[in-house]
Design a protein around this motif. Structure first.
Motif, PDB file in Angstrom:
ATOM      1  N   HIS A 153       0.861  -1.184   0.000  1.00  0.00           N
ATOM      2  CA  HIS A 153       0.000   0.000   0.000  1.00  0.00           C
ATOM      3  C   HIS A 153       0.892   1.227   0.000  1.00  0.00           C
ATOM      4  O   HIS A 153       1.863   1.302   0.721  1.00  0.00           O
ATOM      5  N   LYS A 154       0.550   2.189  -0.813  1.00  0.00           N
ATOM      6  CA  LYS A 154       1.294   3.438  -0.835  1.00  0.00           C
ATOM      7  C   LYS A 154       0.294   4.572  -0.692  1.00  0.00           C
ATOM      8  O   LYS A 154      -0.799   4.511  -1.218  1.00  0.00           O
ATOM      9  N   GLY A 155       0.699   5.578   0.045  1.00  0.00           N
ATOM     10  CA  GLY A 155      -0.166   6.737   0.203  1.00  0.00           C
ATOM     11  C   GLY A 155      -0.963   6.730   1.492  1.00  0.00           C
ATOM     12  O   GLY A 155      -1.807   7.582   1.694  1.00  0.00           O
ATOM     13  N   ALA A 156      -0.699   5.773   2.387  1.00  0.00           N
ATOM     14  CA  ALA A 156      -1.395   5.764   3.664  1.00  0.00           C
ATOM     15  C   ALA A 156      -0.869   6.903   4.534  1.00  0.00           C
ATOM     16  O   ALA A 156       0.308   7.240   4.474  1.00  0.00           O
ATOM     17  N   TYR A 157      -1.765   7.495   5.331  1.00  0.00           N
ATOM     18  CA  TYR A 157      -1.329   8.570   6.208  1.00  0.00           C
ATOM     19  C   TYR A 157      -2.249   8.671   7.414  1.00  0.00           C
ATOM     20  O   TYR A 157      -3.350   8.124   7.427  1.00  0.00           O
ATOM     21  N   ILE A 158      -1.761   9.364   8.423  1.00  0.00           N
ATOM     22  CA  ILE A 158      -2.526   9.680   9.631  1.00  0.00           C
ATOM     23  C   ILE A 158      -2.425  11.183   9.831  1.00  0.00           C
ATOM     24  O   ILE A 158      -1.341  11.756   9.697  1.00  0.00           O
ATOM     25  N   GLN A 200       8.860  16.955  17.741  1.00  0.00           N
ATOM     26  CA  GLN A 200       9.145  16.010  16.663  1.00  0.00           C
ATOM     27  C   GLN A 200      10.138  14.929  17.081  1.00  0.00           C
ATOM     28  O   GLN A 200      10.082  13.814  16.575  1.00  0.00           O
ATOM     29  N   ASP A 201      11.028  15.245  18.019  1.00  0.00           N
ATOM     30  CA  ASP A 201      12.011  14.259  18.471  1.00  0.00           C
ATOM     31  C   ASP A 201      11.402  13.175  19.357  1.00  0.00           C
ATOM     32  O   ASP A 201      12.050  12.173  19.646  1.00  0.00           O
ATOM     33  N   SER A 202      10.175  13.374  19.799  1.00  0.00           N
ATOM     34  CA  SER A 202       9.551  12.398  20.691  1.00  0.00           C
ATOM     35  C   SER A 202       8.713  11.359  19.948  1.00  0.00           C
ATOM     36  O   SER A 202       8.218  10.410  20.555  1.00  0.00           O
ATOM     37  N   ILE A 203       8.553  11.514  18.644  1.00  0.00           N
ATOM     38  CA  ILE A 203       7.733  10.592  17.862  1.00  0.00           C
ATOM     39  C   ILE A 203       8.506   9.305  17.602  1.00  0.00           C
ATOM     40  O   ILE A 203       9.597   9.324  17.033  1.00  0.00           O
ATOM     41  N   VAL A 204       7.936   8.176  18.029  1.00  0.00           N
ATOM     42  CA  VAL A 204       8.520   6.861  17.774  1.00  0.00           C
ATOM     43  C   VAL A 204       7.398   5.960  17.277  1.00  0.00           C
ATOM     44  O   VAL A 204       6.391   5.778  17.966  1.00  0.00           O
ATOM     45  N   ILE A 216       5.026  15.507   8.963  1.00  0.00           N
ATOM     46  CA  ILE A 216       4.813  16.800   8.306  1.00  0.00           C
ATOM     47  C   ILE A 216       3.977  17.702   9.218  1.00  0.00           C
ATOM     48  O   ILE A 216       2.754  17.553   9.294  1.00  0.00           O
ATOM     49  N   PRO A 217       4.624  18.621   9.930  1.00  0.00           N
ATOM     50  CA  PRO A 217       3.856  19.593  10.729  1.00  0.00           C
ATOM     51  C   PRO A 217       3.080  20.526   9.797  1.00  0.00           C
ATOM     52  O   PRO A 217       3.548  20.863   8.702  1.00  0.00           O
ATOM     53  N   ASP A 218       1.908  20.958  10.212  1.00  0.00           N
ATOM     54  CA  ASP A 218       1.110  21.894   9.420  1.00  0.00           C
ATOM     55  C   ASP A 218       1.649  23.299   9.661  1.00  0.00           C
ATOM     56  O   ASP A 218       1.618  23.788  10.791  1.00  0.00           O
ATOM     57  N   PRO A 219       2.157  23.970   8.626  1.00  0.00           N
ATOM     58  CA  PRO A 219       2.735  25.303   8.824  1.00  0.00           C
ATOM     59  C   PRO A 219       1.710  26.359   9.252  1.00  0.00           C
ATOM     60  O   PRO A 219       2.072  27.378   9.817  1.00  0.00           O
ATOM     61  N   LYS A 244       0.729  15.622  10.131  1.00  0.00           N
ATOM     62  CA  LYS A 244       0.402  14.479   9.282  1.00  0.00           C
ATOM     63  C   LYS A 244       1.608  13.550   9.263  1.00  0.00           C
ATOM     64  O   LYS A 244       2.750  14.009   9.225  1.00  0.00           O
ATOM     65  N   ILE A 245       1.356  12.254   9.308  1.00  0.00           N
ATOM     66  CA  ILE A 245       2.406  11.257   9.136  1.00  0.00           C
ATOM     67  C   ILE A 245       2.073  10.486   7.872  1.00  0.00           C
ATOM     68  O   ILE A 245       1.015   9.858   7.782  1.00  0.00           O
ATOM     69  N   GLU A 246       2.947  10.596   6.871  1.00  0.00           N
ATOM     70  CA  GLU A 246       2.777   9.867   5.608  1.00  0.00           C
ATOM     71  C   GLU A 246       3.682   8.642   5.628  1.00  0.00           C
ATOM     72  O   GLU A 246       4.854   8.735   5.990  1.00  0.00           O
ATOM     73  N   PHE A 247       3.121   7.527   5.233  1.00  0.00           N
ATOM     74  CA  PHE A 247       3.882   6.289   5.199  1.00  0.00           C
ATOM     75  C   PHE A 247       4.314   6.001   3.776  1.00  0.00           C
ATOM     76  O   PHE A 247       3.607   6.288   2.819  1.00  0.00           O
ATOM     77  N   GLY A 248       5.503   5.415   3.647  1.00  0.00           N
ATOM     78  CA  GLY A 248       6.017   5.032   2.338  1.00  0.00           C
ATOM     79  C   GLY A 248       5.357   3.749   1.878  1.00  0.00           C
ATOM     80  O   GLY A 248       4.226   3.445   2.246  1.00  0.00           O
ATOM     81  N   LYS A 249       6.068   2.986   1.131  1.00  0.00           N
ATOM     82  CA  LYS A 249       5.548   1.729   0.607  1.00  0.00           C
ATOM     83  C   LYS A 249       5.527   0.706   1.738  1.00  0.00           C
ATOM     84  O   LYS A 249       6.559   0.302   2.255  1.00  0.00           O
TER      85      LYS A 249
END
Length: 69
Positions: free
Chosen positions: A3-8, A20-24, A51-54, A61-66
């Protein structure tokens, strides 16, 4: 299957800030009883992109790769 294009996307409540450094993130599978099994940590920039919203510091948003499923 891949799956490609999944995000939260998430918006944090007032008074919270994104560190951002605390995200695991970890890969998760499920055993035969349906219970989650935590796997290896995902690598930012390889497995996902944060991806922080400017326009809104409480939204990201967290975008996942393949992903292999």
């Amino acid at each position: 299957m891949h799956h490609k294009g999944a995000y939260i996307e998430d918006t944090m409540g007032d008074g919270l800030t994104l560190n951002q450094d605390s995200i695991v993130l970890h890969k998760v599978t499920f055993d035969n009883d349906g219970k989650p099994v935590e796997g290896a940590a995902l690598v930012e920039g390889v497995d996902y992109k944060l991806i922080p919203d400017p326009k809104n510091p409480n939204k990201f948003k967290i975008e996942f790769g393949k992903l292999q499923v």
